[in-house]
Design a protein around this motif. Sequence first.
Motif, short mmCIF file in Angstrom:
data_model
loop_
_atom_site.label_atom_id
_atom_site.label_comp_id
_atom_site.label_asym_id
_atom_site.label_seq_id
_atom_site.Cartn_x
_atom_site.Cartn_y
_atom_site.Cartn_z
N ILE A 1 0.85 -1.20 0.00
CA ILE A 1 0.00 0.00 0.00
C ILE A 1 0.88 1.25 0.00
CG2 ILE A 1 -1.93 1.16 1.12
CD1 ILE A 1 -2.54 -1.49 2.54
N GLN A 2 0.66 2.14 -0.93
CA GLN A 2 1.53 3.29 -1.15
C GLN A 2 0.90 4.59 -0.65
OE1 GLN A 2 4.78 2.84 -2.71
NE2 GLN A 2 4.17 0.77 -2.13
N SER A 3 0.41 4.59 0.58
CA SER A 3 -0.22 5.79 1.14
C SER A 3 0.49 6.20 2.42
CB SER A 3 -1.70 5.54 1.44
OG SER A 3 -1.84 4.61 2.51
N ILE A 4 0.26 7.44 2.86
CA ILE A 4 0.84 7.90 4.12
C ILE A 4 0.25 7.10 5.28
CG2 ILE A 4 -0.89 9.73 4.38
CD1 ILE A 4 2.81 9.93 5.47
N PHE A 5 -1.00 6.70 5.17
CA PHE A 5 -1.65 5.88 6.20
C PHE A 5 -0.86 4.59 6.40
CE2 PHE A 5 -4.50 2.62 7.71
CZ PHE A 5 -5.29 3.25 8.66
N ALA A 6 -0.58 3.89 5.30
CA ALA A 6 0.14 2.62 5.39
C ALA A 6 1.57 2.84 5.88
CB ALA A 6 0.15 1.95 4.02
N TRP A 7 2.18 3.96 5.49
CA TRP A 7 3.55 4.24 5.91
C TRP A 7 3.63 4.37 7.44
CZ3 TRP A 7 6.95 8.85 3.80
CH2 TRP A 7 8.31 8.57 4.05
N VAL A 8 2.68 5.11 8.02
CA VAL A 8 2.66 5.26 9.47
C VAL A 8 2.46 3.91 10.15
CG1 VAL A 8 1.39 6.27 11.41
CG2 VAL A 8 1.85 7.65 9.38
N ARG A 9 1.53 3.12 9.63
CA ARG A 9 1.27 1.80 10.23
C ARG A 9 2.45 0.86 10.06
NH1 ARG A 9 -1.95 0.75 13.86
NH2 ARG A 9 -3.08 -1.04 13.00
N MET A 10 3.11 0.95 8.91
CA MET A 10 4.26 0.10 8.64
C MET A 10 5.41 0.40 9.60
SD MET A 10 6.05 -0.55 4.93
CE MET A 10 6.07 1.21 4.59
N LEU A 11 5.53 1.66 10.00
CA LEU A 11 6.58 2.07 10.94
C LEU A 11 6.19 1.85 12.39
CD1 LEU A 11 7.71 5.40 9.23
CD2 LEU A 11 8.92 3.21 9.23
#
Length: 417
Positions: A262-272
């Motif tokens: 998933i290439q969204s800021i939402f997924a980035w935060v969750r991924m981190l």
Amino acid sequence: MEPFATGTWLTRSRVRAVALVLVLGTAAAVLLLLATRTGPHGTLDKWGRPLGTDFTLIWSAGTLALEGRAAGAYDWTTIGEAEKATHGTEDVALLGWHYPPIFFLLAAPLASLPYIVSLVLWQAVTLAGAALVAWRILPRWDTLLVALGFPAVLVGLAHGHNGFLTAALFGGGLLLLDRRPFIAGLLLGCLAYKPQFGIILPLALAAGGYWRAIAGATIAVIALVAAALTFFGAETWAAFFSSIESTRRIVIEDGATGWYKIQSIFAWVRMLGGSLPLAYAAQGFVSFCVIAATVWLWFIQAPMRLRAACLLLASLLSTPYLLDYDLVLLGPAIALLASYGLEHGFRRWEATALAFAWVVPIPARALAFFCQIPGGFLAVSILFILAASRAMRESSGEASFSRIAASWRRSTRRAPG
């Protein structure tokens, strides 16, 4: 660094060579997959995975619709059994059906054909539509080469998804907006199978005063909803609305698809490792910023190609569920910005940003998986910032009250009557 800042490294011969290699590579990969297919129904690749991965879902849901069980597609058990039957094996990854019932209007006819025939037809027709849009934006042979070599094409073909159709409808609608606004609205209204566009598109059209387009889009949506209600019944709509909560929880919040996809800021935060409220806050902030900036550009009548590109890019940035195959929508945005740049000259870093955005669908998943950096989100964000800032500057910088009033008067002349 100067050649990258000025874009001088991006020569026409170099672009042609890279695009040609990718076109040939894409064609070879597709032919190899089709030539080596296996499975009881000949619908699996040599590793036992469904050809056109997500097309499994479309064809299976369409089969249920043809059997009069469209509502069952929203039940995980029912759609899972249908997907296993599609490929004749129990070893198939479960894919959930989350589309509004109007998408059955496409899925059902596709399911009336054999799986492989349907998959090839679906991909060929929609890819041709997307390539035609790119050609109309920038009518030269190089455009077709670059469009077909666009790495997102390979990603889209591998997944059998609807990205090509989305790019064709969205890009085609924007191309016709000034000349045939009502028809443009009909095309844009057909994007109703992507509900995430339901906020930004009407706002941009209203800000620009495209009332005929809004009328066309409204009629298209009403017609599609009525058709889906007629053919598939009210129970299908009830099942869809009942499934929204589980879709939100499982697919978006829990990241069942895989955060690296998933290439969204939402997924980035969750991924981190960020919390759910933090992820929603970050997504809300990004969504608000890009939607507000885009609506403003349409309101002040910024150059059409720039504001159209910003609308496409903002549509990608404003959703928390942006898969790498959705980056096909970058295609018409890149074509619009390239067309404008070739005519008016490229500003510093613009050409390099376009090249980065063009290439990024290939490494996007790997970057997120190994480095926890969603390259797709970064590429779209950079492109949006460059395009929006240029649109602001080339709209005479300041938007005085008198200038805003003049823009509004011009836009309202497009209203019916």
